[in-house]
Design a protein around this motif. Structure first.
Motif, PDB file in Angstrom:
ATOM      1  N   ASP A 283       6.288  -0.058  12.268  1.00 28.94           N
ATOM      2  CA  ASP A 283       6.597  -0.012  10.813  1.00 28.94           C
ATOM      3  C   ASP A 283       6.148   2.060  10.502  1.00 28.94           C
ATOM      4  OD1 ASP A 283       5.569   1.003   8.260  1.00 28.94           O
ATOM      5  OD2 ASP A 283       4.344  -0.856   8.193  1.00 28.94           O
ATOM      6  N   TYR A 286       3.726   3.651   9.933  1.00 26.38           N
ATOM      7  CA  TYR A 286       2.684   4.454  11.233  1.00 26.38           C
ATOM      8  C   TYR A 286       3.322   5.256  11.568  1.00 26.38           C
ATOM      9  CZ  TYR A 286       0.010   1.242   8.708  1.00 26.38           C
ATOM     10  OH  TYR A 286      -0.910  -0.087   7.964  1.00 26.38           O
ATOM     11  N   LYS A 327     -10.895   2.373  -8.087  1.00 24.62           N
ATOM     12  CA  LYS A 327     -11.034   0.710  -7.254  1.00 24.62           C
ATOM     13  C   LYS A 327     -11.271   1.247  -5.866  1.00 24.62           C
ATOM     14  CE  LYS A 327      -7.727  -0.575 -10.039  1.00 24.62           C
ATOM     15  NZ  LYS A 327      -6.836  -1.663 -10.849  1.00 24.62           N
ATOM     16  N   HIS A 328     -10.867  -0.228  -5.090  1.00 27.50           N
ATOM     17  CA  HIS A 328     -11.033   0.051  -3.331  1.00 27.50           C
ATOM     18  C   HIS A 328     -11.693   0.543  -3.301  1.00 27.50           C
ATOM     19  CE1 HIS A 328      -7.171   0.482  -4.156  1.00 27.50           C
ATOM     20  NE2 HIS A 328      -7.177  -0.205  -4.850  1.00 27.50           N
ATOM     21  N   ARG A 331      -9.383   2.109   0.738  1.00 26.59           N
ATOM     22  CA  ARG A 331      -8.806   1.622   0.788  1.00 26.59           C
ATOM     23  C   ARG A 331      -7.047   1.986   0.438  1.00 26.59           C
ATOM     24  NH1 ARG A 331     -10.644  -4.408   3.278  1.00 26.59           N
ATOM     25  NH2 ARG A 331      -8.671  -3.472   4.108  1.00 26.59           N
ATOM     26  N   ILE A 333      -3.825   0.675  -0.994  1.00 27.62           N
ATOM     27  CA  ILE A 333      -2.965  -0.436  -1.018  1.00 27.62           C
ATOM     28  C   ILE A 333      -1.109  -0.060  -1.304  1.00 27.62           C
ATOM     29  CG2 ILE A 333      -2.903  -2.636  -2.663  1.00 27.62           C
ATOM     30  CD1 ILE A 333      -5.863  -2.257  -1.716  1.00 27.62           C
ATOM     31  N   ARG A 335       2.425  -1.187  -3.766  1.00 19.89           N
ATOM     32  CA  ARG A 335       2.745  -2.562  -4.340  1.00 19.89           C
ATOM     33  C   ARG A 335       4.080  -2.362  -3.276  1.00 19.89           C
ATOM     34  NH1 ARG A 335      -1.006  -3.992  -7.209  1.00 19.89           N
ATOM     35  NH2 ARG A 335      -1.526  -2.467  -8.627  1.00 19.89           N
ATOM     36  N   THR A 336       4.243  -3.845  -3.425  1.00 20.14           N
ATOM     37  CA  THR A 336       5.725  -4.355  -2.566  1.00 20.14           C
ATOM     38  C   THR A 336       6.889  -3.885  -3.069  1.00 20.14           C
ATOM     39  OG1 THR A 336       5.554  -6.304  -2.643  1.00 20.14           O
ATOM     40  CG2 THR A 336       4.299  -5.432  -0.497  1.00 20.14           C
ATOM     41  N   THR A 340       4.413  -7.148  -4.993  1.00 25.18           N
ATOM     42  CA  THR A 340       3.080  -8.231  -4.948  1.00 25.18           C
ATOM     43  C   THR A 340       2.549  -7.270  -3.844  1.00 25.18           C
ATOM     44  OG1 THR A 340       3.353  -8.428  -2.340  1.00 25.18           O
ATOM     45  CG2 THR A 340       3.947 -10.626  -3.994  1.00 25.18           C
ATOM     46  N   THR A 341       0.795  -6.949  -3.602  1.00 25.33           N
ATOM     47  CA  THR A 341       0.274  -6.182  -2.784  1.00 25.33           C
ATOM     48  C   THR A 341      -0.452  -6.672  -1.830  1.00 25.33           C
ATOM     49  OG1 THR A 341      -0.856  -6.426  -5.211  1.00 25.33           O
ATOM     50  CG2 THR A 341      -2.171  -5.325  -3.644  1.00 25.33           C
ATOM     51  N   SER A 342      -0.301  -5.843  -0.346  1.00 25.01           N
ATOM     52  CA  SER A 342      -0.346  -5.329   0.307  1.00 25.01           C
ATOM     53  C   SER A 342      -1.199  -4.291   0.674  1.00 25.01           C
ATOM     54  CB  SER A 342       0.683  -5.756   1.091  1.00 25.01           C
ATOM     55  OG  SER A 342       1.312  -4.285   2.016  1.00 25.01           O
ATOM     56  N   ILE A 343      -2.413  -4.574   2.028  1.00 21.31           N
ATOM     57  CA  ILE A 343      -2.486  -3.333   2.237  1.00 21.31           C
ATOM     58  C   ILE A 343      -2.279  -2.699   3.674  1.00 21.31           C
ATOM     59  CG2 ILE A 343      -5.535  -3.325   3.447  1.00 21.31           C
ATOM     60  CD1 ILE A 343      -6.730  -5.882   2.218  1.00 21.31           C
ATOM     61  N   LEU A 344      -2.253  -1.037   3.453  1.00 23.03           N
ATOM     62  CA  LEU A 344      -1.629  -0.200   4.601  1.00 23.03           C
ATOM     63  C   LEU A 344      -2.789  -0.118   5.025  1.00 23.03           C
ATOM     64  CD1 LEU A 344       0.134   1.383   2.961  1.00 23.03           C
ATOM     65  CD2 LEU A 344       0.771   0.293   4.455  1.00 23.03           C
ATOM     66  N   ASP A 345      -3.651  -0.911   6.300  1.00 19.22           N
ATOM     67  CA  ASP A 345      -4.512  -0.120   6.746  1.00 19.22           C
ATOM     68  C   ASP A 345      -4.643   0.750   7.730  1.00 19.22           C
ATOM     69  OD1 ASP A 345      -6.845  -0.795   8.117  1.00 19.22           O
ATOM     70  OD2 ASP A 345      -6.440  -2.734   9.124  1.00 19.22           O
TER      71      ASP A 345
ATOM     72  N   GLN B  48       2.590 -10.014   4.412  1.00 17.55           N
ATOM     73  CA  GLN B  48       3.009  -8.333   4.947  1.00 17.55           C
ATOM     74  C   GLN B  48       3.869  -7.981   3.419  1.00 17.55           C
ATOM     75  OE1 GLN B  48       6.260  -6.660   6.799  1.00 17.55           O
ATOM     76  NE2 GLN B  48       6.668  -4.925   5.836  1.00 17.55           N
ATOM     77  N   TYR B  49       4.025  -9.096   2.384  1.00 13.55           N
ATOM     78  CA  TYR B  49       4.611  -9.031   1.335  1.00 13.55           C
ATOM     79  C   TYR B  49       4.293  -9.912   0.097  1.00 13.55           C
ATOM     80  CZ  TYR B  49       9.245  -7.371   3.854  1.00 13.55           C
ATOM     81  OH  TYR B  49       9.865  -6.366   4.789  1.00 13.55           O
ATOM     82  N   GLY B  50       2.895 -10.394   0.964  1.00 13.57           N
ATOM     83  CA  GLY B  50       1.967 -10.771  -0.276  1.00 13.57           C
ATOM     84  C   GLY B  50       2.254 -11.788  -1.263  1.00 13.57           C
ATOM     85  N   GLN B  53       0.293 -14.288  -2.465  1.00 11.88           N
ATOM     86  CA  GLN B  53      -0.248 -13.870  -3.999  1.00 11.88           C
ATOM     87  C   GLN B  53       1.073 -14.704  -5.699  1.00 11.88           C
ATOM     88  OE1 GLN B  53      -0.449 -10.221  -4.198  1.00 11.88           O
ATOM     89  NE2 GLN B  53      -0.692  -9.736  -1.579  1.00 11.88           N
ATOM     90  N   ARG B 362      -7.176  -8.545   7.632  1.00  9.70           N
ATOM     91  CA  ARG B 362      -6.862  -7.783   7.351  1.00  9.70           C
ATOM     92  C   ARG B 362      -6.759  -7.412   6.069  1.00  9.70           C
ATOM     93  NH1 ARG B 362      -1.255  -5.123   9.170  1.00  9.70           N
ATOM     94  NH2 ARG B 362      -1.378  -3.994   7.333  1.00  9.70           N
ATOM     95  N   PHE B 363      -6.849  -8.393   5.822  1.00  9.41           N
ATOM     96  CA  PHE B 363      -6.040  -8.602   4.475  1.00  9.41           C
ATOM     97  C   PHE B 363      -7.478  -9.388   3.016  1.00  9.41           C
ATOM     98  CE2 PHE B 363      -2.411  -8.465   6.391  1.00  9.41           C
ATOM     99  CZ  PHE B 363      -1.434  -7.497   5.205  1.00  9.41           C
ATOM    100  N   LEU B 366     -10.279  -7.641   0.478  1.00  6.46           N
ATOM    101  CA  LEU B 366     -10.106  -7.161  -0.857  1.00  6.46           C
ATOM    102  C   LEU B 366      -9.877  -8.312  -1.422  1.00  6.46           C
ATOM    103  CD1 LEU B 366      -8.486  -4.432  -0.921  1.00  6.46           C
ATOM    104  CD2 LEU B 366     -10.548  -3.956  -1.394  1.00  6.46           C
ATOM    105  N   GLU B 370      -9.846  -6.056  -6.888  1.00  8.60           N
ATOM    106  CA  GLU B 370      -9.781  -4.840  -6.305  1.00  8.60           C
ATOM    107  C   GLU B 370      -8.032  -4.986  -6.153  1.00  8.60           C
ATOM    108  OE1 GLU B 370     -13.482  -4.116  -4.091  1.00  8.60           O
ATOM    109  OE2 GLU B 370     -12.396  -5.982  -2.938  1.00  8.60           O
TER     110      GLU B 370
END
Lengths: 356, 373
Positions: A283, A286, A327-328, A331, A333, A335-336, A340-345, B48-50, B53, B362-363, B366, B370
């Protein structure tokens, strides 16, 4: 009588020792004549300044006049291969420390450099690295004022390891640091992500295909001073090196106890880097960068910062990529592309074989 | 046929097109359905793309056993570790396997302790290492599904052609159709349709799937890994389920054909043959493995280094088997997030980034508010 290379003298003579002028041997780290020759013929020749010429174990220098604070940083540099498209370990060693001390908004002044050389290293390669360091130091406007050299046995190093430390002078009234990000701030990046890591992989032959990707390794202090000249009220400067953008933004989110939202379709990524990553399952968010700058500042300044960055040669692909929210906390987050929403860890452990 | 300037990655993530397919799914669906995506790559893309959701609540996606890292059994990993520790061995592996813990250690730790462990991107690189190091035993950890098996086969054939005596592979290869039979044949099965893995089908074709679809009366739709690929596959599956059909459909025809890659299949059958194989977390699935044929026995690392005797039990608390069969969700496990985390995994699905438990970990931190939904 067979011809020999010995001088024609009468009686028994000792063999003349070889002059190890081409290759690093253990003697170059002995502290004796060979060390002195190496310092004179390689280091002083290219790091040509009065501090080193004085030949002392220290460099004496003045703190700049007026109010200010010292910004001090140190960084060890290892990279395989030593030379890669867009740079080499020498440029990396100068830029790494210049960038680290610049992230407080300081003007970098001086560097020191310690070299750990592996027996068997070609002195010509060392000289190329030293020239590259001086070129980078010239660009960054810093002087390399002290140094040290040690030699380790063959197999105990990787050609050259370089550790650099730096001192800069910070006159900013603002505290620019990782814990200063505030809700409402904009998040900007100075250009495309992942170039350094992919250039290194390609240089190692690990990709299995050719690319034209160059490492982005560069001193960022001028870009930073340009931004500060337009907008002194910056909250965070940070260069996303190891762990890439995702890991660095997570560090800032934790330090500042805020949340960060980034927008995938605003993040600049070179098409070749993107393709290489998709083929290999990496990715780009990273992957290490060595010449990119994250700027976090109040949103009202984002346009002027963006324009300032785009005017600089190291910021032409700059973009506003996200915002700081309340918020959060801790963390990041994303927006793809598809909304949608995904977490960037954070990256856990090793993603790639050693990169920098 | 493909336009020269067609940008695959961006076009298959086009938000308008995505919304269009989602709207079509919502229009079609009238009741809850449970679908299983077989492949870890699909799970990863969904997370990855949710995609979960934006799908209607009636679509339940359960995550299949198709992550090669996850299903490699613990005793095979322990055997890998035993071989890697031998003084004259260079042990080569895909990068992801280095993090996978055996019962006592992982390959990263062994490398730090002096074992010669190398990350390769292809088993052919391991053959090259064997050529360059004639005095060392070079072993490749040949894990994977039908996608990686052809290259593993190619490495053995190449080593044979080069006359290399110092190359062998530690085999832990598995195939998809027996796993589908095992899941559908289980009395506790909940899966009503499959999203079959595009890359596996690119190699094997999908001619084997017709009997599964008709025998168990389940729709099977082959999908790719981009958001639109997956959503298109889900739409076709829902259309079949709602219409009472159960056929095999190909929603990844730009890559996959009915027959698959014949050359790759021939290479597989030249070197390997079906055998019983343990799956981590699931147990033995008859004839689900691909082992070396007897004429290639000299390339079998298990014989060469005599590690057959190593047998290991999975931790009892771990419910990986239920999760890999879609019977339980990761958060229903007592150890989830407490005894078992990505840094200290007890079971396979917590190990790989494509594993279902790791994805939930991981997901799952939240809630929707949030996340700003």
């Amino acid at each position: 009588m067979a011809e020999t290379n010995f001088p024609s003298v009468n009686g028994p003579i000792c063999p003349i020792p070889l002059v190890h002028a081409d290759t690093i041997v253990m003697g170059h780290g002995s502290g004796g004549k060979m060390t002195n020759d190496l310092i004179r013929l390689v280091f002083q020749k290219h790091f040509n300044n009065s501090y080193l010429a004085a030949g002392n174990d220290f460099a004496l220098t003045q703190v700049p006049a007026g109010d200010g604070r010292l910004s001090i940083s140190t960084d060890a540099h290892i990279v395989s291969p030593l030379f890669f498209p867009g740079g080499d370990i020498g440029k990396l060693a100068v830029c790494g420390t210049v960038n680290d001390m610049s992230m407080s908004g300081a003007k970098p002044l001086y560097l020191t450099a310690s070299f750990i050389l592996e027996e068997g290293l070609a002195i010509a390669d060392l000289e190329k690295v030293v020239i590259s360091m001086q070129t980078a130091a010239d660009e960054a406007g810093v002087t390399i004022i002290a140094g040290d050299t040690k030699v380790v046995e063959k197999g105990k190093g990787d050609g050259i390891f370089i550790s650099t430390s730096g001192v800069g002078w910070n006159t900013s009234e603002h505290n620019i640091a990782g814990n200063m990000a505030k809700p409402g701030d904009a998040v900007l990046i100075s250009g495309t992500l992942g170039d350094h890591g992919i250039a290194i992989l390609a240089a190692r032959g690990d990709l299995g295909f050719e690319t034209n990707i160059q490492s982005d390794v560069a001193p960022l202090n001028e870009l930073i001073s340009d931004i500060l000249a337009e907008t002194p009220e910056i909250h965070v400067f940070r260069d996303p090196t190891r762990g890439g953008l995702a890991t660095t933004l997570n560090e800032i989110a934790l330090q500042s106890s805020i949340g960060i939202i980034v927008h995938e379709n605003h993040i600049p990524i070179n098409d070749t880097v993107r393709s290489a990553c998709e083929m290999l399952g990496f990715d780009p968010l990273y992957i290490a960068n060595e010449g990119k700058l994250i700027v976090i500042a109040p949103a009202e300044y984002q346009q002027v910062i963006l324009e300032t960055m785009k005017r600089h040669k190291y910021g032409q692909n700059a973009a506003v990529i996200g915002e700081v929210v309340d918020k959060h906390p801790g963390r990041v987050i994303m927006r793809t592309y598809i909304g949608t929403t995904s977490i960037l860890d954070v990256m856990s452990g090793e993603m790639l074989p050693r990169i920098c | 046929m493909i336009h020269q300037n067609f940008d695959f990655s961006r076009s298959f993530r086009n938000p308008q097109l995505v919304q269009g397919v989602v709207a079509e799914i919502k229009k079609t669906i009238s009741r809850p359905w449970t679908l299983m995506e077989i492949c870890g790559g699909q799970t990863h893309a969904i997370m990855q793309y949710g995609l979960d959701q934006i799908l209607p609540a009636e679509v339940e996606l359960v995550h299949g056993p198709g992550c090669p890292v996850c299903v490699t059994p613990l005793d095979q990993i322990d055997r890998a570790h035993a071989i890697a520790q031998l003084p004259n061995v260079i042990f080569c592996s895909f990068g992801d396997m280095l993090r996978v813990p055996g019962s006592t250690t992982d390959l990263f730790m062994l490398r730090a302790q002096g074992a010669q462990v190398r990350i390769v991107y292809s088993p052919l690189d391991a053959v090259k290492i064997a050529q360059e190091n004639p005095d060392k035993d070079v072993v490749f950890f040949a894990i994977g599904f039908e996608t990686t098996v052809p290259v593993n086969a190619a490495s053995v054939l190449q080593a044979k052609a080069l006359g290399l005596k110092n190359y062998s592979i530690l085999v832990s290869q598995v195939t998809v159709p027996p796993a589908m039979h095992a899941i559908l044949g289980s009395p506790a099965n909940r899966v009503q349709a499959f999203l079959a893995a595009g890359h596996v089908c690119a190699v094997m074709g999908f001619w084997q799937y017709h009997t599964i679809a008709s025998q168990y009366k389940v729709p099977i739709v082959i999908t790719g890994f981009e958001p639109l690929d997956l959503l298109q596959g889900i739409l076709k599956t829902i259309q079949q389920l709602e219409g009472g059909k159960f056929i095999v459909e190909n929603a990844y025809s730009r890559i996959v054909s009915e027959q698959g890659n014949i050359t790759a299949q021939q290479m597989i059958s030249q070197v390997f043959e079906p055998c019983d194989r343990n799956w981590r977390g699931i147990g033995l699935i008859p004839m689900s493995g691909l082992g070396l044929k007897s004429e290639f026995a000299q390339y079998n690392a298990e014989n060469r280094f005599q590690v057959d005797h190593i047998q290991t039990q999975e931790p009892e608390i771990c419910i990986a088997g239920e999760i890999l069969q879609g019977l339980s969700k990761p958060h229903q496990c007592l150890a989830f997030g407490t005894l078992c985390t990505p840094d200290h995994p007890l079971g396979a699905p917590m190990v790989s980034s494509e594993g279902a438990c790791a994805a939930y970990y991981r997901f799952g931190g939240l809630n929707a508010e949030e996340l700003g939904k």
